[in-house]
Design a protein around this motif. Structure first.
Motif, mmCIF file in Angstrom:
data_model
loop_
_atom_site.group_PDB
_atom_site.id
_atom_site.type_symbol
_atom_site.label_atom_id
_atom_site.label_comp_id
_atom_site.label_asym_id
_atom_site.label_seq_id
_atom_site.Cartn_x
_atom_site.Cartn_y
_atom_site.Cartn_z
ATOM 1 N N LYS A 83 -8.109 -42.612 -37.770
ATOM 2 C CA LYS A 83 -8.787 -41.318 -37.950
ATOM 3 C C LYS A 83 -7.809 -40.277 -38.484
ATOM 4 O O LYS A 83 -8.113 -39.509 -39.397
ATOM 5 N N ALA A 84 -6.614 -40.257 -37.903
ATOM 6 C CA ALA A 84 -5.606 -39.281 -38.331
ATOM 7 C C ALA A 84 -5.127 -39.565 -39.750
ATOM 8 O O ALA A 84 -4.957 -38.642 -40.554
ATOM 9 N N VAL A 85 -4.918 -40.848 -40.074
ATOM 10 C CA VAL A 85 -4.353 -41.227 -41.378
ATOM 11 C C VAL A 85 -5.385 -41.052 -42.492
ATOM 12 O O VAL A 85 -5.088 -40.501 -43.552
ATOM 13 N N GLU A 86 -6.606 -41.539 -42.275
ATOM 14 C CA GLU A 86 -7.610 -41.545 -43.345
ATOM 15 C C GLU A 86 -8.475 -40.287 -43.345
ATOM 16 O O GLU A 86 -9.200 -40.038 -44.303
ATOM 17 N N GLY A 87 -8.407 -39.512 -42.273
ATOM 18 C CA GLY A 87 -9.203 -38.293 -42.185
ATOM 19 C C GLY A 87 -8.515 -37.112 -42.854
ATOM 20 O O GLY A 87 -7.583 -37.292 -43.645
ATOM 21 N N ARG A 146 -7.670 -52.572 -43.231
ATOM 22 C CA ARG A 146 -8.242 -51.509 -44.070
ATOM 23 C C ARG A 146 -7.672 -51.555 -45.484
ATOM 24 O O ARG A 146 -8.025 -50.733 -46.322
ATOM 25 N N GLY A 147 -6.748 -52.467 -45.743
ATOM 26 C CA GLY A 147 -6.251 -52.656 -47.110
ATOM 27 C C GLY A 147 -5.020 -51.847 -47.463
ATOM 28 O O GLY A 147 -4.611 -51.795 -48.626
ATOM 29 N N HIS A 148 -4.418 -51.211 -46.458
ATOM 30 C CA HIS A 148 -3.225 -50.417 -46.741
ATOM 31 C C HIS A 148 -1.998 -51.302 -46.877
ATOM 32 O O HIS A 148 -1.948 -52.420 -46.351
ATOM 33 N N VAL A 155 -7.858 -47.015 -22.098
ATOM 34 C CA VAL A 155 -8.295 -47.078 -23.499
ATOM 35 C C VAL A 155 -7.829 -48.417 -24.075
ATOM 36 O O VAL A 155 -6.677 -48.822 -23.892
ATOM 37 N N ASP A 156 -8.759 -49.108 -24.736
ATOM 38 C CA ASP A 156 -8.419 -50.387 -25.369
ATOM 39 C C ASP A 156 -7.521 -50.125 -26.584
ATOM 40 O O ASP A 156 -7.707 -49.138 -27.303
ATOM 41 N N LEU A 157 -6.570 -51.030 -26.819
ATOM 42 C CA LEU A 157 -5.642 -50.838 -27.941
ATOM 43 C C LEU A 157 -6.381 -50.740 -29.278
ATOM 44 O O LEU A 157 -5.942 -50.032 -30.184
ATOM 45 N N VAL A 158 -7.505 -51.418 -29.398
ATOM 46 C CA VAL A 158 -8.255 -51.335 -30.655
ATOM 47 C C VAL A 158 -8.773 -49.916 -30.883
ATOM 48 O O VAL A 158 -8.879 -49.457 -32.025
ATOM 49 N N ASP A 159 -9.039 -49.206 -29.784
ATOM 50 C CA ASP A 159 -9.484 -47.820 -29.928
ATOM 51 C C ASP A 159 -8.315 -46.871 -30.178
ATOM 52 O O ASP A 159 -8.460 -45.846 -30.837
ATOM 53 N N VAL A 160 -7.144 -47.218 -29.625
ATOM 54 C CA VAL A 160 -5.942 -46.452 -29.948
ATOM 55 C C VAL A 160 -5.678 -46.567 -31.451
ATOM 56 O O VAL A 160 -5.396 -45.568 -32.136
ATOM 57 N N ALA A 161 -5.805 -47.792 -31.967
ATOM 58 C CA ALA A 161 -5.606 -48.009 -33.401
ATOM 59 C C ALA A 161 -6.578 -47.175 -34.221
ATOM 60 O O ALA A 161 -6.215 -46.587 -35.247
ATOM 61 N N ARG A 162 -7.824 -47.095 -33.757
ATOM 62 C CA ARG A 162 -8.814 -46.270 -34.472
ATOM 63 C C ARG A 162 -8.422 -44.793 -34.463
ATOM 64 O O ARG A 162 -8.693 -44.070 -35.410
ATOM 65 N N GLY A 163 -7.795 -44.336 -33.372
ATOM 66 C CA GLY A 163 -7.318 -42.948 -33.335
ATOM 67 C C GLY A 163 -6.310 -42.691 -34.432
ATOM 68 O O GLY A 163 -6.361 -41.654 -35.115
ATOM 69 N N PHE A 164 -5.391 -43.635 -34.627
ATOM 70 C CA PHE A 164 -4.419 -43.504 -35.706
ATOM 71 C C PHE A 164 -5.114 -43.555 -37.077
ATOM 72 O O PHE A 164 -4.782 -42.796 -37.984
ATOM 73 N N ARG A 179 0.306 -46.379 -48.983
ATOM 74 C CA ARG A 179 1.550 -46.989 -48.481
ATOM 75 C C ARG A 179 1.891 -46.296 -47.158
ATOM 76 O O ARG A 179 2.081 -45.075 -47.129
ATOM 77 N N ILE A 180 1.950 -47.066 -46.093
ATOM 78 C CA ILE A 180 2.089 -46.494 -44.741
ATOM 79 C C ILE A 180 3.269 -47.133 -44.020
ATOM 80 O O ILE A 180 3.386 -48.354 -43.967
#
Lengths: 199, 199
Positions: free
Chosen positions: B185-189, B23-25, B174-183, B2-3
Motif C-alpha cells: 500500500k505504501a509503495v504502490e499508493g 506484483r512484478g517488481h 497480524v498475519d505476515l501476508v497482511d504486513v506485506a500488503r501494508g508495505f 526497482r525496489i
C-alpha cells in the motif's frame, strides 16, 4: 510537595519554578551550570550522584533538552544522535535512575514539543526525539504505577518568537506562564501516560 | 519498479519480498548476513557503500530492527541506546543517505510497531524507538516531497505468537501476508507521512 526541576535555568524551567514555588512547593533546582545541584543529565554517572545529593522527592520535572533545527538534507547522523542523547535518552535515564527516589504517589513530568505531531521544515530531529519521549511516557506509565509519568508538549514559546517564530509559520505560540500551568497540571493532577499539548 | 528491501531475511522482509515480486517488481535484497547486497545499516560507512552498489531505485523498503523487551526496571541505558541505533537512527540514516538514490516519484517505507501507540509491559524501549521513527516519518514527509515516506506499524505477527504472544495479551495479531500488503500500500499508493497501522 518536594519537587526537583531539571533544566531549571531555561525559559520553561524558570517559568515552572516560579509557578510551583508560588503554589507552596519545596523546590530543588538542577542545571548543568547553575542551580542547587549541578548535573548534566546526559551523563548517567552524574545522574546517580545527583540522586544521592537530592534524596527522596515527590515530583520530578524536566524542562531540559536542546535540539538542532536544520533542513533534513543538512542534518547529520551526529545531529540526530545528539538530539537523542541530550533530549531523549537523558530524560529516559532521569526516570530510570529516579524510580526509587520518587514517592509511591509521586510523578515524573518530561518535556517534548509540537513537531512530533505537527511537523515543521527543519524540525526532523526535534520531531524524532519528541516522538520518542512521548511514546516512552505512554509505555512507562503502565509499568511504574502507582507513580505517574506525563509529558508536556508545547508549541513555540511566545517569548521565543523572535528567535524561532520563522520555523513555525502560522502556529499559535504558547506563553511560558501557560507552559508552567501544563507542568502544574501534571504534577498536582492525577493523570498518567498523557501528552499535555499546549496551547 | 526497482525496489530495495532492507532486512529482507527477516520474517516481515521475506513476506514483503514475496508479495512485491509477485506484483512484478524488480527486487534488490539487503541484509547483514544474506541478500544481494550485504550491509549493516546501523553503520553509515556501509550504508554509503551499499548505495554505490545498488544505484538508483524507485522504492526503499525497510523491515529491519531488533529491540530488547524487558521490564522497565531492567532496561539499561545501553538497551535504549541499542534500540535507537539499530531500529531508529539506522532507518533514519537509510533515508538520509538515500535521498539522492530514490527517483523523484519514489518512496521510502520504514517499519515501527504497535507499542508506541498501545504500550505493553516490557516494551518501553520498543515503544520509544517506534515513536521516534513515526515522528521522523511525519516530519521528513513535508521536506522530501515529491518523494514519499511512510511507516508500517504492525501488531505482533501471528507467525510470532509462540515467541512474543505473551507480551501482547489480548492484542489482535497480524498475519505476515497482511504486513506485506501494508508495505505494498505504501509503495504502490500515493500517501505520504502516514503511519499504516496493522491490523
Amino acid at each position: 510537595m518536594r519537587i526537583i526541576i531539571v533544566g531549571a535555568a531555561g525559559k520553561a524551567g524558570r517559568a515552572v519554578h516560579r509557578l510551583l514555588e508560588q503554589r507552596g512547593h519545596d523546590i530543588v533546582t538542577v542545571g548543568r551550570t547553575s542551580g542547587d545541584v549541578r548535573c548534566d543529565i546526559s551523563d548517567e554517572t552524574q545522574l546517580r550522584r545527583m540522586w544521592q545529593q537530592v534524596g527522596q522527592v515527590d515530583a520530578v520535572v524536566s524542562a531540559a533538552g536542546d535540539v538542532t533545527y536544520a533542513p533534513i538534507g543538512e542534518l547529520s547522523a551526529a545531529n540526530f544522535d545528539a538530539a537523542w542523547k541530550h533530549k531523549g535518552l537523558s530524560q529516559i535515564n532521569l526516570v530510570r535512575t529516579g524510580l526509587d527516589q520518587v514517592s509511591p504517589d509521586g510523578s515524573f513530568t518530561l518535556i517534548s514539543g509540537i513537531p512530533s505531531r505537527d511537523p515543521v521544515v527543519s524540525g526532523a530531529a526535534a520531531a524524532t526525539v519528541n516522538g520518542a519521549i512521548e511514546a516512552f511516557v505512554r509505555a512507562a506509565a503502565i509499568e511504574i504505577a502507582p507513580r505517574r509519568i506525563n509529558v508536556v508538549s508545547p508549541s513555540v514559546f511566545t517569548e521565543s518568537l523572535a528567535d524561532f517564530g520563522d520555523y513555525f509559520p502560522g502556529f499559535p505560540s504558547v506563553d511560558l506562564v501557560d507552559v508552567a500551568r501544563g507542568f502544574q497540571k501534571a504534577v498536582e493532577g492525577a493523570a498518567t501516560g498523557q501528552v499535555i499539548t499546549l496551547p
